[in-house]
Design an enzyme around this catalytic site. Structure first.
Site, PDB file in Angstrom:
ATOM      1  N   ARG A 185      -5.355  -8.332   6.287  1.00  0.00           N
ATOM      2  CA  ARG A 185      -4.036  -8.368   6.918  1.00  0.00           C
ATOM      3  C   ARG A 185      -3.252  -9.533   6.319  1.00  0.00           C
ATOM      4  O   ARG A 185      -3.812 -10.598   6.033  1.00  0.00           O
ATOM      5  CB  ARG A 185      -4.151  -8.554   8.433  1.00  0.00           C
ATOM      6  N   HIS A 188       0.299  -1.483   0.885  1.00  0.00           N
ATOM      7  CA  HIS A 188      -0.673  -1.236   1.963  1.00  0.00           C
ATOM      8  C   HIS A 188      -1.284   0.163   1.816  1.00  0.00           C
ATOM      9  O   HIS A 188      -1.215   1.005   2.717  1.00  0.00           O
ATOM     10  CB  HIS A 188      -0.019  -1.387   3.335  1.00  0.00           C
ATOM     11  N   GLU A 190       5.859  -6.384   6.343  1.00  0.00           N
ATOM     12  CA  GLU A 190       5.746  -5.117   5.629  1.00  0.00           C
ATOM     13  C   GLU A 190       6.795  -4.145   6.154  1.00  0.00           C
ATOM     14  O   GLU A 190       6.962  -4.025   7.369  1.00  0.00           O
ATOM     15  CB  GLU A 190       4.337  -4.540   5.817  1.00  0.00           C
TER      16      GLU A 190
END
Length: 325
Positions: A237, A285, A266
């Site tokens: 993360r 991601h 993000e």
């Protein structure tokens, strides 16, 4: 009477049919302003929620007095207030296991791409700038035989260790909440403190969850312990890392390069300095982003939700204290 389920993630026709056979489903296509308004309108009658990438806090969930279960299509559960859910006996489930190998593949893709400067040099070719043989200024660094340091030796950490140890002959060192004798035996791995790992590893790979304990775990002090040849990989993360400190370490040459699939914010801001650093490989991601794995994750979430709505304990229950048989 069928239970009411709010779905804020599109499912394949097969999984949608499975869910609709046992529940009344309200589908929210997009989590934009209109979608969030639809969600708020649907919550008062919802018994179950299924989706991902939405922070469900008390402000939203207080609108759902009948809510019994949330099935998150993810491994990470940092978008949820687990204490709140447990107090209300709302069952939270996630989707571990099914994305382990795919996410580990992503981690190793970043290791290889950052070490061999794949993106940077592919752009040289794409831009028509390849006019002579590659020289020392464009050389990368070997991966095989280098020391792989893994922080967080869960399922994904083990899968990364397997690739490094058996595929690339890499000595494996690791740090986790406690030593893992089985991991040490299987991969000839060595447990060590975080400072020792930073000082010894050629590749530092993060595979740990985001918690109150791990948020901001890697900052300027930790980057200062790394060596100029260190390549930093994050598939956990973004908020585990102080991004400003990482950028400074990359700019100054404190570390060689980084391969990043996660970020503090993000999507990544268009003006992020990370986009202007040649020694950064950044992906959006994509850890579990394959057709096969995303379908398996969604299927796991549907299984979890249907079990919970039937009064059973979901296989992947996160807050065990919320379950009453």
């Amino acid at each position: 009477m069928k239970k009411q389920v709010v779905l804020y993630k599109k499912l394949s026709p097969y999984l949608m049919a499975r869910l609709q056979a046992q529940a009344e489903v309200t589908l929210i296509d997009k989590l934009d302003a209109d979608g969030l308004a639809q969600l708020r309108a649907a919550l008062p009658r919802a018994h179950g929620l299924l989706g991902a990438s939405l922070k469900l806090d008390a402000g939203l969930l207080d609108l759902a007095p009948h809510l019994h279960a949330i099935a998150s299509v993810s491994v990470g559960v940092d978008n949820y207030d687990i204490d709140y859910l447990t107090e209300r006996r709302i069952l939270l489930s996630n989707t571990p296991d099914v994305l382990t190998e795919t996410t580990a593949d992503t981690g190793f893709a970043l290791i290889l791409a950052a070490a061999r400067r794949v993106v940077e040099l592919a752009n040289v070719v794409r831009n028509g700038q390849w006019t002579s043989n590659v020289g020392p200024a464009q050389f990368g660094t070997d991966v095989h035989g280098k020391t792989l340091g893994i922080i967080g030796m869960g399922r994904i950490g083990e899968a990364v260790a397997q690739r490094g140890h058996f595929g690339f002959g890499m000595p494996v060192i690791y740090h986790s909440q406690s030593p893992k004798p089985a991991v040490e035996q299987r991969f000839d791995a060595q447990y060590c403190s975080l400072p020792d790992l930073f000082q010894q590893a050629d590749f530092v790979c993060l595979t740990l969850p985001l918690t109150a304990h791990t948020e901001g775990l890697i900052g300027a002090e930790q980057f200062a312990l790394m060596r100029p040849q260190t390549i930093f990989i994050n598939i956990s993360r973004g908020k585990v890392v102080d991004e400003a400190a990482m950028i400074e370490a990359l700019r100054s040459g404190q570390i060689r390069a980084a391969g990043l699939d996660v970020f503090e914010r993000e999507p990544l801001d268009a003006d992020s300095p990370l986009l202007r650093l040649d020694n950064v490989v950044a992906t959006p991601h994509i850890g579990s982003a394959t057709h096969e794995t995303r379908e398996a994750m969604a299927a796991c979430a549907v299984d979890n939700l249907l079990a919970a709505l039937a009064g059973q304990r979901p296989k992947n229950l996160v807050n065990i204290g919320a379950f009453r048989a």
